[in-house]
Design a protein around this motif. Structure first.
Motif, short mmCIF file in Angstrom:
data_model
loop_
_atom_site.label_atom_id
_atom_site.label_comp_id
_atom_site.label_asym_id
_atom_site.label_seq_id
_atom_site.Cartn_x
_atom_site.Cartn_y
_atom_site.Cartn_z
N LEU A 1 0.82 -1.22 -0.07
CA LEU A 1 -0.16 -0.06 0.00
C LEU A 1 0.86 1.21 0.00
CD1 LEU A 1 -3.11 -0.28 0.05
CD2 LEU A 1 -2.90 0.51 2.47
N ARG B 1 0.91 4.39 -2.61
CA ARG B 1 0.88 5.93 -2.15
C ARG B 1 1.95 6.82 -2.94
NH1 ARG B 1 0.26 4.47 3.73
NH2 ARG B 1 -1.92 3.72 3.59
N MET C 1 -11.77 14.93 7.33
CA MET C 1 -12.50 15.05 6.11
C MET C 1 -13.42 16.53 5.96
SD MET C 1 -12.97 11.84 4.86
CE MET C 1 -14.69 10.93 4.62
N VAL D 1 -9.83 19.05 5.23
CA VAL D 1 -8.73 18.99 4.17
C VAL D 1 -9.33 19.68 3.00
CG1 VAL D 1 -7.50 17.29 2.43
CG2 VAL D 1 -7.66 17.09 5.08
N VAL E 1 -3.59 13.25 7.04
CA VAL E 1 -4.35 12.38 6.63
C VAL E 1 -3.62 10.99 6.47
CG1 VAL E 1 -5.94 11.50 4.48
CG2 VAL E 1 -6.00 13.70 5.41
N VAL F 1 -3.89 7.15 8.38
CA VAL F 1 -4.04 6.16 7.55
C VAL F 1 -2.95 5.00 8.31
CG1 VAL F 1 -3.83 4.71 5.56
CG2 VAL F 1 -4.91 7.05 5.49
N LEU G 1 -10.20 3.46 6.22
CA LEU G 1 -11.41 4.67 5.97
C LEU G 1 -12.50 3.76 5.35
CD1 LEU G 1 -9.25 7.11 4.58
CD2 LEU G 1 -10.27 7.37 6.78
N VAL H 1 -12.48 1.08 -1.26
CA VAL H 1 -11.89 1.10 -0.02
C VAL H 1 -10.51 1.24 0.00
CG1 VAL H 1 -11.89 0.23 2.11
CG2 VAL H 1 -13.94 0.24 0.86
N ALA I 1 -9.21 4.33 -1.65
CA ALA I 1 -9.15 5.30 -0.62
C ALA I 1 -7.82 5.30 0.27
CB ALA I 1 -10.40 5.48 0.27
N ILE J 1 -4.96 4.46 -0.40
CA ILE J 1 -3.87 5.00 -1.15
C ILE J 1 -4.00 6.27 -1.77
CG2 ILE J 1 -2.66 4.64 -3.30
CD1 ILE J 1 -3.53 1.74 -3.18
N GLU J 2 -5.15 6.92 -2.10
CA GLU J 2 -5.35 8.04 -2.59
C GLU J 2 -6.91 8.63 -2.49
OE1 GLU J 2 -5.31 11.31 -3.12
OE2 GLU J 2 -3.60 11.41 -4.42
N MET J 3 -7.04 8.85 -1.14
CA MET J 3 -8.40 9.30 -0.84
C MET J 3 -9.24 9.99 -1.94
SD MET J 3 -9.69 10.63 2.62
CE MET J 3 -9.26 12.21 2.61
N ARG J 4 -8.67 11.00 -2.55
CA ARG J 4 -9.36 11.91 -3.58
C ARG J 4 -9.60 11.09 -4.68
NH1 ARG J 4 -11.66 15.96 -2.26
NH2 ARG J 4 -10.56 17.72 -0.92
#
Lengths: 952, 190
Positions: free
Chosen positions: A6, A10, A912, A915, A936, A940, A951, B134, B137, B139-142
């Motif tokens: 993960l 990112r 939430m 941001v 954020v 996580v 989330l 999910v 999100a 990784i990259e929420m947006r």
């Protein structure tokens, strides 16, 4: 999928998005460079790119874009008797279009081993012979190389006698279509337009005129670069006619090829068969720009007329309307479907498109579209310069000054309306009248009144003579009518000389003249000179007038004001206070009293004591309303000052109310183009900016800057102050890269004019430091802030609102530099000053608290941090609003405290909310937004580490 | 019923668009039952694997509940954003129920007619998509938020930009990332 963690994803997301900004050629190298040795990351990014291609992108993404697309790129392939034939060194493949001049074919080079595709134009009419001029012209065109010009490869005559031109083949679509399909916004369109102009400019430098610029001649291929076709072709065609007329002995008329032109893009002189110059291309560029911005062709009178050689059209100027009037018809309440579609192709709404075009872009287009070539931009360079200035948010040059301000202001100061010729002389005789009134008002004793009247007459005669003499002296080329050839500056110089020489034995008159001239110099920004004259006036009056004479207040006001303009508030204050005492002692409110109140209020306000300033300005407003019916300049001045002071107290609604009234009065009394109007706009702009309407704010601030630049010139201190303010505003709005050069320029000018230790220099240093800092160059910002702080300590001392701002900024910077101990002590210092001066529920206190809280988080002291952040957030929500980005920042810091303490749910809820607000207000890539995004990530990570669900 | 409720919902939307957080809550309470009922009707009686177009559902509810003449763009955007979240939840609940009842035989598919992604089938298993979102999100929420708006509310990129408050270019970049990632996650194995 499972092999990639993960965390790697990112990072892959970041690399992928960054790589999208690269050109498709450079992307691979970019990704490799960023990933370095990290093979896992590299393979993740590469796998993403394998599933995302540019072509797939353009087929999808915006359903609406399909509607804008206009049919297939090229006409279907037809066969032609020309197919397969050799023309020069090229073999014709198939037709790709027909134009006014003839057919166009795709061809390839038939000889040599280089594979080269080309477009061949076969001109419809026969060509009698190729002359030596034709060959020379061909050589010139062949030398024209520019990345945005399709290369001219060859030209000649076929065996059948038809002229052909070979050009680099461009696989593209008209640039207007391209922009619509991609829904490019106005900035992107202007950037493309600048490229197109660059190509035209290059050709002009080589003395090649295009004369047939239109969208069909400006194609854009997949790489997004515009290419101009057919440069110089019209010239070649001219030569053909030239040789024809030589052969037949008919008189040679230039540019008879007008019949091939697309009429709407052709300039008036082209239609009338007049001499063509580079200004012809400027006209066509104006049409293109109009179309690019609005999706419509400009409406001119001519568009409806025939226009061929009609002399009426020459005399009658066209009534072109600017592009802004072509995007939204204000007569109908709602935008029409067509207007909506055109705005949407520009990724905006009709209303904001109209706002965007109003002003600068209207002026630029109209300047290009002037009927007379000499009224247009002198060169394409100038046009490009204006477009660039507009893009860089600087005032453009296409909007001319509407009055000679330097005389206008001097004259207006004394409440006069003046005709254009002999303005100075008339102004000064009327000046005498106003002085009579003033003298009568203040001098009740009969003898004094008589003396004053005599004196006023002398003043009038003296100044009138001066101006006449100066005028005669300076007018080297006496034209049919007297002109503005004498500037006020010249006249002032001449009259101060005369005062010194001739009026030695008339002290009262001499003092009054010196004071008048001195104040005029303050207005002109030459303060050193002003101070000298005002000092002299003051000492003459002290020696010659009785102690209770009202003119003493005038001396003190004038000198105090000039000293304040020089940044010497300490010297100015006792003078202004003495003036206030003296003018309050008179039994009726006077202009002297109003001046004292305004100047002193300004001084107090500059020191940061806005509460005291408000009291003075409120008194000034009462005095002004008594003096002026209907309200005029004095009332407006008091209102503006009051509005500014209210703004710094955070009373934005009250401030806006005053400033709007002031602006209204000034526009009525002064007209649109006046520096006082600019000041009021400027003050109002900042109030609006703080209230959050950035469109309206930037419009007001830019208009203010453009007015001062127009009427005062670009080196005037007032213009520079507006420029500095515009830089501050860009910083405030988060456009730091644009702000930096402007702020550097203003810092440089401030140092040059005001010396290195002037308080304004400190302000400039602080502003520059912020802009540098927010671009991420932390180390570079520090010395500027420290210098600013040193000046502040010296001028204002430690316990001062402004000093506190710089202290806070330094602390926050040190915090970001991770020099936590230093940061902590600096911020505690700022907090203490702010609480003492502003009370403990002030916005600025909360801002310092926010940074302190964040600092505590860094020390893992979550309990204390939470306490600070909660307090900050509460204050900000109350003084700004719960939705304000500053509140959101405090909230995101609070969230981080909660993460540290293990309250993930609550932290998530806060983030939430926070941001998106920070991102929306400051931009997704801004520093505060990135700090919030990191929070954020921390959430996580903390969740993952604790085994809690991610989330949902 | 629809007539009586229409103005109320529109007012709530406007209030919510003006940053009244409480209005958001009440809006949810008002719209959710309607949306769920409609979805149930649509999904009822379907025994085999079914395919549903979420955007159609939302539009239907929108037309029913919202007075469109009074609804600003912003409030329309807000509606679609909140409805996207709801419909995602409804579809997942439904799919989970079916799984329990039918031991995995009843897959609910989401039809992606409006947002075509190369390398992805035209319909997707809702549960698989939800799981992928999910994960995305995390990784990259947006990117996940954008995908939700695109899939479940059928918003265009421009509309998505307005609803999220991001710039269009940011939305575009993040959407491209999200699409590629989802294609890799959900697409046929290479």
């Amino acid at each position: 999928m499972t092999t990639i963690s993960l965390e790697t994803w990112r990072r892959a997301a970041v690399v992928f998005e960054r790589a999208l900004d690269q050109s498709s050629d450079g992307r691979q190298a970019f990704v490799r460079r960023i990933c370095g040795d990290d093979d896992e990351l590299l393979s993740a990014v590469v796998s993403l790119f394998a599933l995302s291609s540019d072509t797939a992108e353009s087929n999808e993404d915006d359903v609406e874009a399909v509607a804008v697309r206009r049919g297939p790129r090229l006409p279907p392939v037809r066969s032609s008797p020309w197919c397969g034939r050799l023309v020069g060194r090229y073999r014709i493949l198939h037709p790709i279009g027909t134009g006014g001049m003839g057919e166009v074919f795709l061809a390839e080079r038939a000889t040599g081993d280089v594979e080269q595709r080309a477009a061949i134009k076969l001109i419809r009419e026969n060509h009698p012979a190729s002359s030596s001029r034709f060959r020379r012209e061909r050589q010139i065109l062949a030398r024209l190389t520019h990345p945005n010009i399709a290369r001219f490869l060859d030209a000649g005559v076929t065996e059948g006698g038809r002229l052909y031109v070979v050009l680099e083949y461009v696989d593209g679509i008209p640039f207007t279509d391209y922009c619509d399909q991609r829904r490019l916004g106005i900035d992107q369109r202007l950037a493309m337009f600048v490229k197109i102009c660059g190509a035209v400019q290059h050709a002009h430098q080589n003395l090649i005129v295009h004369c047939d610029l239109k969208p069909g001649n400006v194609l854009v291929g997949n790489d997004g670069e515009p290419k101009l076709l057919d440069f110089g072709i019209s010239k070649l065609l001219d030569l053909r006619h030239a040789s024809q007329s030589a052969a037949t002995d008919r008189p040679f008329r230039p540019n008879t090829n007008t019949r091939y032109l697309t009429p709407v893009y052709a300039s008036p002189e082209q239609r009338q068969g007049r001499q063509l110059t580079m200004a012809t291309d400027t006209y066509s560029l104006g049409v293109l720009l109009h179309e690019l911005l609005t999706g419509r062709l400009p409406v001119t009178d001519r568009s409806t007329r025939g226009g061929h050689g009609s002399t009426r059209a020459v005399d009658q100027p066209s009534t072109s309307r600017g592009p802004s009037s072509d995007v939204l018809d204000r007569r109908h309440g709602e935008a029409t479907a067509d207007e909506l579609a055109r705005a949407s192709a520009r990724s905006t709404s009709p209303r904001s498109l109209r706002r965007r075009l109003l002003g600068d872009l209207d002026a630029i287009v109209l300047r290009c579209l002037r009927d007379e070539p000499s009224d247009r931009y002198n060169s394409v360079d100038r046009l490009v310069e204006d477009v660039r200035r507009h893009l860089n948010a600087l005032p453009i040059r296409a909007r001319p000054a509407q009055l000679d301000y330097r005389i206008g202001k001097f004259v207006n100061r004394h409440g006069l309306a003046v005709g254009a010729s002999l303005a100075a002389v008339l102004a000064l005789s009327a000046l005498g009248v106003s002085m009579i009134e003033r003298s009568v008002e203040v001098a009740r004793e009969r003898d004094r009144a008589i003396e004053a009247q005599r004196e006023s007459e002398q003043v009038t005669r003296f100044l009138t003579d001066t101006f006449r003499l100066a005028s005669a002296y300076n007018q080297q080329d006496p034209g049919p009518a007297p002109t503005h050839s004498v500037t006020v500056r010249e006249a002032l110089e001449y009259s101060s000389d005369r005062v010194q020489r001739e009026l030695v034995d008339q002290p009262a008159l001499r003092a009054r003249l010196l004071s008048t001239i001195g104040r005029a110099y303050v207005d002109l920004g030459e303060i050193d000179r002003a101070v000298g004259l005002l000092r002299e006036a003051k000492s003459i009056r002290r020696k010659s007038l009785p102690i209770d004479h009202p003119d003493h207040a005038d001396s003190l006001n004038g000198l105090g004001w000039a000293l304040l303009q020089q940044g010497r508030a300490g010297r100015a204050e006792p003078m202004l206070r003495a003036a206030l005492v003296a003018s309050r002692a008179l039994d009726r409110p006077s202009r002297h009293l109003l001046d004292s109140l305004l100047y002193l209020g300004d001084l107090v306000n500059r020191r940061g004591d806005s509460a005291a300033a408000i009291k003075l300005f409120e008194e000034a407003l009462i005095v002004a309303r008594e003096l002026e019916h209907p309200p005029s300049q004095g009332v407006a001045e008091a209102l503006t000052s009051l509005g500014v002071a209210l703004r710094s107290q955070g009373q934005l609604d009250q401030a806006e109310l005053r400033l709007r009234e002031s602006l209204m009065i000034l526009q009525r009394v002064r007209g649109e183009q006046h520096p006082e109007v600019a000041s009021a706009m400027h003050a109002l702009g900042w109030v609006i900016a703080r209230k959050g309407d950035s469109d309206q704010a930037s419009q007001l601030l830019r208009q203010a800057l453009s007015i001062t630049e127009n009427v005062l010139g670009s080196d005037h201190p007032e213009t520079l102050a507006h420029l500095a303010s515009w830089g501050d505003y860009l910083t405030f709005r988060g456009d730091y890269e644009a702000a930096e050069p402007i702020l550097r320029q203003t810092l440089h000018e401030d140092r040059k004019r005001k010396g290195h230790h002037h308080p304004d220099v400190a302000q400039s240093l602080n502003a520059l430091a912020l802009a540098i800092w927010q671009q991420g160059k932390l180390e570079a910002a520090e010395p500027h802030l420290r210098e600013a702080l040193a000046i502040a300590h010296r001028h204002w001392g430690r316990e001062n609102k402004r000093t506190a701002v710089f202290t806070h900024n330094l602390g926050a910077l040190l915090h970001e530099l991770e020099r936590s101990e230093e940061a902590a002590s600096t911020l505690e210092d700022a907090l203490e000053i702010r609480i003492r001066l502003l009370g403990d529920t002030h916005t600025e206190v909360a801002i310092t608290l926010t940074v302190l809280a964040d600092l505590r988080v860094g020390f893992d002291d979550y309990e204390r941090a939470l306490e600070l952040a909660t307090k900050a957030e509460t204050i900000l929500a109350a003084t700004l609003s719960a939705q304000h980005w500053r509140t959101a920042i405090a909230q995101s810091v609070r969230a981080e405290c909660l993460i540290g303490l293990g309250y993930y749910e609550e932290a998530e809820r806060l983030l939430m909310n926070a941001v998106p607000r920070i991102e929306a207000a400051r931009g997704t890539d801004s520093r505060p937004a990135r700090a919030a995004q990191r929070r954020v990530e921390r959430l996580v990570e903390a969740r993952a580490a604790s085994g809690a669900p991610s989330l949902s | 019923m629809a007539g009586g409720r229409a103005p109320a919902i529109t007012d709530l939307l406007q209030a919510w668009a003006d940053d009244d957080a409480e209005a958001g809550e009440r809006l949810f309470e008002a719209v959710y039952p309607e949306l769920r009922m409609l979805a149930r009707q649509r999904l009822a009686g379907e025994n085999a694997a079914i395919s549903i177009q979420a955007t159609e559902l939302i539009h239907e509810v929108y037309c029913k509940l919202v007075d469109q003449r009074r609804c600003s763009w912003q409030c329309r955007g807000q509606f679609f954003a909140v409805a996207a979240m709801m419909i995602r939840r409804i579809l997942i609940d439904h799919a989970k129920q079916r799984c329990r009842r039918k031991r995995g035989s009843g897959v609910v598919h989401l039809s992606l007619d409006e947002v075509q992604i190369p390398w992805l089938p035209k319909t997707l298993d809702v549960l698989a998509l939800d799981g992928a979102l999910v994960e995305l999100a995390g990784i990259e929420m947006r990117a996940a938020q954008i995908a939700e708006l695109r899939f479940f509310a059928g918003l265009s990129l421009q509309e998505t930009a307005r609803v999220t408050g991001l710039s269009q270019s940011t939305v575009q970049r993040k959407w491209r990332f999200g699409k590629a990632w989802l294609a890799r996650k959900l697409g046929p194995a290479p």
